[in-house]
Design a protein around this motif. Structure first.
Motif: not given
Length: 165
Positions: A3-28
């Motif tokens: 079941d989806p966790p109640t704490e998770a919020e879905i947000v649209a990402l912008s250029s400000d988030h690309m470093q974090a997005a790439a890091a998530i891919r890399r770690v996972a």
């Protein structure tokens, strides 16, 4: 369980988030598939997200508080990226992100590596079917992969039968 966790919020990402997005891919990716060759630097990964994915895809993130814990990039009937930090896998976050893509697209294709048993089971649980397997000659990792396909079932319209009355 999934079941989806109640704490998770879905947000649209912008250029400000690309470093974090790439890091998530890399770690996972590297925690789950440590045998894959590390072909790009973190900076190159970020540039791929910023220069290729951001202009061409919808990119959503799952956040808990101020922390980005999962990402999906999709468009044109393809999921390009879907990664959840390992500590947050199995909590329904991937299902939540995948559900967003399924709401927008009636048909989806994606590639994953054949040895990525966890991802394969995840996609199959969500109605994807393996459509093609390759020897990996066409991907940069040279790792055998599998193409998955999902199609939304058509809405069934009930047929009214004439009554006998």
């Amino acid at each position: 369980m999934d079941d989806p966790p109640t704490e998770a919020e879905i947000v649209a990402l912008s250029s400000d988030h690309m470093q974090a997005a790439a890091a998530i891919r890399r770690v996972a990716l590297w925690q789950r598939l440590p045998w894959l060759p590390d072909l790009h630097t973190p900076w190159e990964d970020e540039q791929y997200w910023r220069m290729h994915l951001l202009p061409n895809c919808t990119i959503l993130g799952a956040a808990m508080g101020n922390r980005l814990i999962g990402v999906i990039a999709y468009g044109d009937n393809w999921i390009e990226q879907l990664y959840i930090l390992p500590d947050f896998q199995g909590m329904g976050i991937g299902s939540l992100l995948l559900g967003c893509a399924k709401e927008e697209m009636g048909e989806i294709r994606l590639w994953t590596f054949q040895r990525n048993i966890g991802a394969r089971a995840f996609y199959e649980r969500h109605g994807f079917a393996a459509a093609e397997e390759t020897d990996g000659a066409d991907n940069e990792e040279r790792e055998p992969d599998v193409l998955y396909h999902w199609r939304r079932l058509p809405e069934l319209t009930p047929v009214l039968q004439p009554s006998d009355g």
